[in-house]
Motif scaffolding. Structure first.
Motif, short mmCIF file in Angstrom:
data_model
loop_
_atom_site.label_atom_id
_atom_site.label_comp_id
_atom_site.label_asym_id
_atom_site.label_seq_id
_atom_site.Cartn_x
_atom_site.Cartn_y
_atom_site.Cartn_z
N CYS B 93 -40.85 -7.46 -5.35
CA CYS B 93 -41.83 -8.42 -4.71
C CYS B 93 -43.07 -7.67 -4.66
CB CYS B 93 -41.28 -8.41 -3.34
SG CYS B 93 -39.61 -9.28 -3.00
N VAL B 94 -44.09 -8.48 -5.11
CA VAL B 94 -45.53 -8.10 -4.90
C VAL B 94 -46.61 -9.17 -4.33
CG1 VAL B 94 -45.18 -6.72 -7.23
CG2 VAL B 94 -45.69 -9.17 -7.32
N ALA B 95 -47.69 -8.54 -4.22
CA ALA B 95 -48.51 -9.46 -3.45
C ALA B 95 -50.10 -9.22 -3.89
CB ALA B 95 -48.43 -9.51 -2.14
N GLU B 96 -50.81 -10.14 -3.62
CA GLU B 96 -52.28 -9.83 -4.16
C GLU B 96 -52.99 -9.14 -2.97
OE1 GLU B 96 -54.22 -13.22 -5.87
OE2 GLU B 96 -52.28 -13.91 -6.72
N ASP B 97 -54.20 -8.81 -2.83
CA ASP B 97 -54.91 -8.16 -1.65
C ASP B 97 -56.06 -9.13 -1.36
OD1 ASP B 97 -57.21 -5.89 -0.88
OD2 ASP B 97 -55.11 -5.79 0.21
N ALA B 98 -56.17 -9.44 0.08
CA ALA B 98 -57.39 -10.00 0.58
C ALA B 98 -57.89 -9.03 1.89
CB ALA B 98 -56.99 -11.16 0.94
N ASP B 99 -58.84 -8.19 1.28
CA ASP B 99 -59.53 -7.35 2.28
C ASP B 99 -58.42 -6.38 3.28
OD1 ASP B 99 -61.91 -8.10 1.65
OD2 ASP B 99 -61.93 -9.83 2.85
N PHE B 105 -47.75 -13.85 -2.03
CA PHE B 105 -46.46 -12.90 -2.41
C PHE B 105 -45.85 -13.70 -3.68
CE2 PHE B 105 -46.07 -10.01 0.81
CZ PHE B 105 -46.70 -10.61 1.77
N ARG B 106 -45.01 -12.76 -4.42
CA ARG B 106 -44.40 -13.40 -5.71
C ARG B 106 -43.25 -12.37 -5.78
NH1 ARG B 106 -48.19 -14.85 -9.76
NH2 ARG B 106 -46.84 -15.17 -11.16
N ALA B 107 -41.98 -12.98 -6.28
CA ALA B 107 -40.83 -12.30 -6.28
C ALA B 107 -40.33 -12.29 -7.61
CB ALA B 107 -39.94 -12.85 -4.97
N PHE B 108 -39.61 -11.22 -8.19
CA PHE B 108 -39.19 -11.11 -9.50
C PHE B 108 -37.69 -10.45 -9.55
CE2 PHE B 108 -42.71 -12.72 -11.78
CZ PHE B 108 -43.80 -12.48 -10.83
N LEU B 109 -36.78 -10.56 -10.46
CA LEU B 109 -35.75 -9.71 -10.57
C LEU B 109 -35.54 -9.16 -11.75
CD1 LEU B 109 -32.85 -8.91 -8.95
CD2 LEU B 109 -31.80 -10.89 -9.67
N TRP B 123 -49.87 -4.16 -3.93
CA TRP B 123 -48.81 -4.29 -2.76
C TRP B 123 -47.65 -4.70 -3.40
CZ3 TRP B 123 -49.96 -2.93 1.88
CH2 TRP B 123 -51.31 -2.87 2.35
N HIS B 124 -46.53 -4.08 -2.70
CA HIS B 124 -45.22 -4.26 -3.52
C HIS B 124 -43.93 -4.07 -2.51
CE1 HIS B 124 -45.71 0.09 -4.20
NE2 HIS B 124 -44.66 0.37 -4.06
N GLY B 125 -42.80 -4.48 -2.51
CA GLY B 125 -41.72 -4.38 -1.68
C GLY B 125 -40.97 -3.00 -2.09
#
Lengths: 161, 161
Positions: B93-99, B105-109, B123-125
């Motif tokens: 799981c990852v995400a972009e950053d805003a300040d 969020f996005r999720a991949f397997l 950012w990541h899980g």
């Protein structure tokens, strides 16, 4: 052909040649809310000033035992770690150095999922998955210059389990 | 709880967050007498001046799907690569950053045997093997200083396949 017997792969036995990358005891610390154990900094990565660590992937064909070892190589500018992605055991042949000549050969076979890091400038056989082809992440040196020396064995060794 | 659907993991889709480590095409070169293909330098490793690359090992407990994502983290001083040694797929799981706040969020397997490298400060899980526990070689930053920022999600996400 002279025979070289495979011996048990332990961190101690392999230490002169490199590092065994596996769970070898309790973790250094628990992370992720206790759901993961971190076994910290297990490999002696070592690169010259012009080089850096990189992750490449070796897609290697299967070999069998007994295995004919007819060449070893070494990387004077950096260490090289092999991390199996398909769980295929691989043969690790190494040797000491005597003025540029490999001597006192040793042979090990990893268990499924075990990785190894080969020290900078240490003689070793090429990647040899045993019994099946395999993908291996390789952490080694990325950079300019000549980082490969090969030594064809005048008399090949027959590596047996 | 808001739902986050797992999407196909491709190098293109993951590129803003990191690198997919797998055989994705022909090798860059054939080595070892043609018995091995080298896929060269696949990950954007990135460490600050005080840090260096190291190989550690994460021994992680199994998670299941659907997965509750209630926290993400990031490493401002270095990238982090996960390389499965037991072939157990894991959720990324990852995400972009805003300040300083994770967004979009996005999720991949991963498929069995696929690794990923997460870019520095992304950012990541946390590592989440799916369906079985697993060992993962982790290539990340070794060095002094604070290299971990965590962000508990005010509203957890339910990640589904």
């Amino acid at each position: 052909m002279e025979r070289l017997m495979i011996e048990p792969l332990t961190a101690e036995a392999f230490a002169p040649f490199g590092d065994l990358i596996d769970v070898l005891g309790p973790p250094d610390r628990l992370i992720n809310a206790g759901l993961c154990g971190r076994h910290h900094d297990l490999a002696r990565l070592d690169f010259d000033a012009e080089g850096r660590a990189g992750i490449s992937l070796f897609d290697a064909q299967a070999r069998t035992l007994p295995h004919v070892l007819d060449l070893v190589e070494r990387h004077p500018l950096g260490s090289q770690a092999f991390l199996p992605l398909d769980g295929v055991p691989f043969l690790v042949c190494v040797a000491e150095d005597a003025d540029g000549v490999p001597v006192r050969f040793r042979a090990f076979l990893t268990a499924p999922g075990q990785g190894v890091n080969i020290l900078r400038n240490c003689w070793h056989g090429v990647l040899a998955p045993i019994g099946a082809p395999g993908r291996y992440a390789v952490v080694d040196r990325i950079g300019p210059g000549a980082n490969l020396q090969e030594y064809p064995l005048p008399v090949p060794l027959l590596v047996e389990g």
